[in-house]
Design a protein around this motif. Structure first.
Motif, mmCIF file in Angstrom:
data_model
loop_
_atom_site.group_PDB
_atom_site.id
_atom_site.type_symbol
_atom_site.label_atom_id
_atom_site.label_comp_id
_atom_site.label_asym_id
_atom_site.label_seq_id
_atom_site.Cartn_x
_atom_site.Cartn_y
_atom_site.Cartn_z
ATOM 1 N N LEU A 131 -86.221 53.115 -4.052
ATOM 2 C CA LEU A 131 -87.379 53.370 -3.184
ATOM 3 C C LEU A 131 -86.881 52.875 -2.056
ATOM 4 C CD1 LEU A 131 -90.493 54.619 -3.805
ATOM 5 C CD2 LEU A 131 -90.492 51.908 -4.208
ATOM 6 N N ILE B 133 -88.999 52.361 0.731
ATOM 7 C CA ILE B 133 -90.388 51.346 2.095
ATOM 8 C C ILE B 133 -89.885 51.425 3.039
ATOM 9 C CG2 ILE B 133 -92.749 51.127 2.102
ATOM 10 C CD1 ILE B 133 -92.900 50.489 -0.153
ATOM 11 N N THR B 134 -89.284 49.596 3.160
ATOM 12 C CA THR B 134 -88.931 48.783 4.519
ATOM 13 C C THR B 134 -88.209 49.392 5.374
ATOM 14 O OG1 THR B 134 -88.718 47.542 3.009
ATOM 15 C CG2 THR B 134 -88.186 46.731 4.622
ATOM 16 N N GLY C 114 -91.297 46.621 8.416
ATOM 17 C CA GLY C 114 -91.429 45.397 6.568
ATOM 18 C C GLY C 114 -92.624 45.529 6.742
ATOM 19 N N SER C 115 -93.363 44.109 7.075
ATOM 20 C CA SER C 115 -94.551 44.062 6.305
ATOM 21 C C SER C 115 -96.003 45.355 6.797
ATOM 22 C CB SER C 115 -95.473 42.489 7.105
ATOM 23 O OG SER C 115 -94.272 41.744 6.467
ATOM 24 N N PHE D 94 -82.486 47.294 2.895
ATOM 25 C CA PHE D 94 -83.307 46.578 1.869
ATOM 26 C C PHE D 94 -82.872 47.201 0.374
ATOM 27 C CE2 PHE D 94 -84.780 43.230 5.371
ATOM 28 C CZ PHE D 94 -83.074 42.770 5.793
ATOM 29 N N ILE D 95 -82.779 48.048 0.778
ATOM 30 C CA ILE D 95 -83.377 49.679 -1.226
ATOM 31 C C ILE D 95 -82.608 48.759 -2.111
ATOM 32 C CG2 ILE D 95 -83.636 51.643 -1.377
ATOM 33 C CD1 ILE D 95 -84.713 50.694 1.301
ATOM 34 N N THR D 96 -82.864 48.116 -2.714
ATOM 35 C CA THR D 96 -82.461 48.198 -4.211
ATOM 36 C C THR D 96 -81.742 49.277 -4.723
ATOM 37 O OG1 THR D 96 -83.894 46.316 -4.329
ATOM 38 C CG2 THR D 96 -83.152 46.729 -6.707
ATOM 39 N N LEU E 141 -86.354 35.336 -3.328
ATOM 40 C CA LEU E 141 -86.899 36.631 -3.642
ATOM 41 C C LEU E 141 -87.710 36.848 -3.029
ATOM 42 C CD1 LEU E 141 -86.600 39.718 -4.929
ATOM 43 C CD2 LEU E 141 -85.927 38.594 -2.017
ATOM 44 N N ILE F 178 -91.260 37.133 -0.673
ATOM 45 C CA ILE F 178 -90.289 38.387 0.225
ATOM 46 C C ILE F 178 -90.654 39.196 -0.031
ATOM 47 C CG2 ILE F 178 -88.348 39.123 1.674
ATOM 48 C CD1 ILE F 178 -87.415 35.662 1.541
ATOM 49 N N ALA G 172 -91.387 42.904 -2.530
ATOM 50 C CA ALA G 172 -92.718 43.955 -3.237
ATOM 51 C C ALA G 172 -94.014 43.149 -2.433
ATOM 52 C CB ALA G 172 -93.282 43.518 -4.191
ATOM 53 N N THR H 42 -94.640 40.045 1.179
ATOM 54 C CA THR H 42 -94.308 38.524 1.292
ATOM 55 C C THR H 42 -95.446 38.226 0.772
ATOM 56 O OG1 THR H 42 -95.672 38.504 3.092
ATOM 57 C CG2 THR H 42 -92.902 39.038 3.395
ATOM 58 N N GLU I 264 -97.736 36.350 1.892
ATOM 59 C CA GLU I 264 -98.669 35.929 3.190
ATOM 60 C C GLU I 264 -99.702 37.137 3.398
ATOM 61 O OE1 GLU I 264 -95.568 35.412 3.649
ATOM 62 O OE2 GLU I 264 -95.075 33.381 5.247
HETATM 63 C C1 LIG Z 1 -83.296 41.638 -2.155
HETATM 64 C C2 LIG Z 1 -84.680 42.663 -1.786
HETATM 65 C C3 LIG Z 1 -85.127 43.719 -1.943
HETATM 66 C C4 LIG Z 1 -85.514 44.443 -1.533
HETATM 67 N N1 LIG Z 1 -85.744 45.858 -2.420
HETATM 68 C C5 LIG Z 1 -86.261 46.768 -1.289
HETATM 69 C C6 LIG Z 1 -86.366 47.440 -2.245
HETATM 70 O O1 LIG Z 1 -85.973 48.586 -2.858
HETATM 71 N N2 LIG Z 1 -87.460 49.224 -1.468
HETATM 72 C C7 LIG Z 1 -88.001 48.278 0.116
HETATM 73 O O2 LIG Z 1 -88.443 49.614 0.398
HETATM 74 N N3 LIG Z 1 -87.649 47.677 0.440
HETATM 75 C C8 LIG Z 1 -87.605 46.746 -0.209
HETATM 76 N N4 LIG Z 1 -87.168 45.379 -0.374
HETATM 77 C C9 LIG Z 1 -88.152 44.873 1.533
HETATM 78 C C10 LIG Z 1 -88.488 43.993 1.576
HETATM 79 O O3 LIG Z 1 -90.261 45.071 0.580
HETATM 80 C C11 LIG Z 1 -89.414 43.334 2.968
HETATM 81 O O4 LIG Z 1 -87.945 42.163 2.635
HETATM 82 C C12 LIG Z 1 -91.256 42.835 2.974
HETATM 83 O O5 LIG Z 1 -91.649 44.541 2.364
HETATM 84 C C13 LIG Z 1 -90.901 42.128 4.479
HETATM 85 O O6 LIG Z 1 -90.397 42.765 4.598
HETATM 86 P P1 LIG Z 1 -89.605 42.225 6.383
HETATM 87 O O7 LIG Z 1 -88.278 41.221 5.494
HETATM 88 O O8 LIG Z 1 -89.320 42.875 7.546
HETATM 89 O O9 LIG Z 1 -89.867 40.815 7.336
HETATM 90 P P2 LIG Z 1 -91.114 40.784 8.002
HETATM 91 O O10 LIG Z 1 -92.067 42.309 7.915
HETATM 92 O O11 LIG Z 1 -90.534 41.177 8.718
HETATM 93 O O12 LIG Z 1 -92.338 39.264 7.704
HETATM 94 C C14 LIG Z 1 -91.054 38.215 8.753
HETATM 95 C C15 LIG Z 1 -92.263 36.932 8.087
HETATM 96 O O13 LIG Z 1 -93.631 37.500 9.100
HETATM 97 C C16 LIG Z 1 -94.470 37.251 7.986
HETATM 98 N N5 LIG Z 1 -95.581 38.128 8.206
HETATM 99 C C17 LIG Z 1 -95.496 39.759 9.176
HETATM 100 N N6 LIG Z 1 -96.798 39.447 9.078
HETATM 101 C C18 LIG Z 1 -97.525 39.186 9.255
HETATM 102 C C19 LIG Z 1 -98.612 39.191 9.347
HETATM 103 N N7 LIG Z 1 -99.497 39.870 9.082
HETATM 104 N N8 LIG Z 1 -99.108 37.809 8.960
HETATM 105 C C20 LIG Z 1 -98.701 36.854 9.095
HETATM 106 N N9 LIG Z 1 -98.303 36.405 8.188
HETATM 107 C C21 LIG Z 1 -96.964 38.436 8.338
HETATM 108 C C22 LIG Z 1 -93.845 37.757 6.638
HETATM 109 O O14 LIG Z 1 -95.069 36.757 5.484
HETATM 110 C C23 LIG Z 1 -92.863 37.005 6.927
HETATM 111 O O15 LIG Z 1 -92.979 36.019 6.123
HETATM 112 C C24 LIG Z 1 -86.584 44.357 -0.293
HETATM 113 C C25 LIG Z 1 -85.746 43.098 -0.223
HETATM 114 C C26 LIG Z 1 -84.961 41.923 -0.545
HETATM 115 C C27 LIG Z 1 -84.726 41.214 0.282
#
Ligand SMILES: Cc1cc2nc3c(=O)[nH]c(=O)nc-3n(C[C@H](O)[C@H](O)[C@H](O)COP(=O)(O)OP(=O)(O)OC[C@H]3O[C@@H](n4cnc5c(N)ncnc54)[C@H](O)[C@@H]3O)c2cc1C
Length: 399
Positions: A125, A127-128, A133-134, A158-160, A371, A374, A376, A378, A380
């Motif tokens: 799936l 999304i990211t 990300g967030s 980061f697509i699993t 993980l 972070i 699904a 984070t 936060e």
């Molecule tokens: C091993 C692994 C598997 C994954 N599998 C999938 C998958 O299958 N499909 C998919 O789509 N994604 C997947 N992800 C992605 C995962 O969902 C994202 O990494 C996650 O949503 C965070 O996005 P980011 O890494 O860009 O961090 P960022 O959004 O850049 O966040 C960085 C930091 O800032 C904080 N932050 C951001 N916005 C705010 C706010 N408004 N208020 C306070 N703090 C904030 C965050 O909480 C975090 O601590 C996977 C990630 C990993 C590491």
């Protein structure tokens, strides 16, 4: 008030069969597989034979027609041996194929779902994105309509399961000017598009969750027919947020299974390891860690299974913004993700220097736990969701 916290006989049998399989088939290969970061070949055929792949799918698609409680239990049980591979199974079956099942046409489901149930097809799936990300709604991947086709450009990170996926569900902007109201859900079979050079899956190296393959996915003028858009044009946000609820609930099983094993291995080690002429389990500072691990595991288990049972009790079994399920799902993974990391750290501490070596399974269980603060969404972001739903005008308190 009737409260029954016991699993049914059928659920116990499911747990038993999955645990026996995980100990016999998975455990012996985990140390090596983790070192070389390779998913065991035939994993999905094995989970297909066990009936896990289509656990919530209707029988006509090859599923077992069970609920999200059983899904959570199956994922927790796999995670007692491998948190990473439990996540990989969940990413394929819950994030990808279950999401597809909730939104595709009958003809599409009859064609795709049986292959996912047998394990012939693995799903992922998307999304990211690198810059979203967030803030998932800020995604930049575009699907432009040209005649009766969509042309996809952009990337997902980061697509699993990306490196091994046969099938992908993803979100893209179909009306970029409309912001979140301009997002739609698409699916495609990867083989043909890879052969045409329209999509690339590049493996990402990780220090934890090894064996669960992760990819950077790049779309370059990838063509999709209109029927590969599911859930309605510009209706992607409802599909995405609803899918995230079942994802957060069932994947809480990954951290729960890891926590349980951290506690079990730590108990065993603490009783066997002798220092100052006594088992280290006799020291109060070690006992404190064991007691905390137990309390956190039991509390996390309640949050997760009560959310799963609540989901199963709903007619549409769907969450999303403005639902109680959204709050419960976020709370389940928030709590379990955070106590999971703490439990992993305490387990390493109890194992002393041996916990720092890769020969002891405890090192994998510790690395994988982080993980869940972070992935699904984070911690936060989960807190923001919980607070938003608590402050909802029509929040009636299911406390
Ligand atoms: C091993 C692994 C598997 C994954 N599998 C999938 C998958 O299958 N499909 C998919 O789509 N994604 C997947 N992800 C992605 C995962 O969902 C994202 O990494 C996650 O949503 C965070 O996005 P980011 O890494 O860009 O961090 P960022 O959004 O850049 O966040 C960085 C930091 O800032 C904080 N932050 C951001 N916005 C705010 C706010 N408004 N208020 C306070 N703090 C904030 C965050 O909480 C975090 O601590 C996977 C990630 C990993 C590491």
């Amino acid at each position: 008030m009737a409260l029954d916290f016991n699993f049914t006989e059928e659920q116990r049998m499911l747990e038993d069969s999955v645990y026996k399989w995980a100990m016999a088939w998975l455990e012996p290969q985990m140390e090596h597989a983790y070192e070389i970061d390779e998913m065991p070949k035939d994993l999905f055929k094995q989970t297909g034979d066990l009936g896990i792949n289509g656990i919530v799918f209707e029988e006509k698609y090859g599923g077992a027609a069970l609920g999200y409680v059983e899904t959570l239990l199956a994922y927790e049980t796999i995670a007692r041996v491998s948190n990473a591979l439990s996540m990989t199974v969940g990413a394929s079956q819950t994030l990808c194929f279950d999401n597809f099942r909730r939104n595709a046409t009958e003809e599409q489901k009859l064609r795709v779902l049986p292959k996912s149930c047998t394990g012939e097809w693995i799903g992922c799936l998307g999304i990211t994105e690198p810059n979203a990300g967030s803030d998932a709604m800020g995604m930049a991947t575009k699907a432009e309509k040209k005649g009766d086709k969509y042309i996809i450009n952009g990337s997902k990170i980061f697509i699993t399961n990306g490196p091994v996926a046969d099938f992908m569900v993803f979100y893209a902007k179909t009306d970029p000017a409309a912001g979140p109201k301009g997002i739609s859900t698409f699916f495609f079979e990867t083989a043909e598009k890879k052969a045409k050079g329209q999509v690339k899956f590049e493996k990402i190296k990780k220090w934890g969750m090894r064996t669960s393959p992760t990819a950077l996915v790049t779309f370059e003028d990838m063509e999709l027919p209109e029927e590969n858009l599911i859930g309605g044009l510009n209706k992607g946000v409802a599909v995405l947020t609803s899918g995230l609820c079942t994802e957060r609930i069932t994947l809480s099983g990954c951290t729960l299974g890891g926590q349980r094993t951290c506690l079990e291995l730590s108990l065993k080690y603490a009783k066997e390891r002798v220092q100052f002429g006594k088992p280290i389990a006799s020291f109060q500072s070690i006992q404190e860690k064991l007691a905390n691990m137990y309390c956190n595991y039991k509390a996390g288990k309640f949050l997760a299974y009560s959310a799963a049972a609540y989901c199963d009790s709903l007619t549409n079994k769907a969450g999303g913004k403005g639902t109680d399920l959204d709050r419960m799902a976020a709370a389940s993974l928030l709590f379990n993700g955070e106590v999971g990391t703490k439990t992993g750290l305490d387990a390493i501490q109890i194992h002393g220097g041996y916990g720092y070596t890769t020969e002891y399974a405890i090192s994998r269980h510790f690395l994988d736990q982080k993980l869940w603060e972070i992935g699904a969404g984070t911690s936060e972001i989960r807190r923001m969701i919980i607070a938003r739903e608590l402050m909802r005008d029509d929040f009636k308190s299911g406390l």
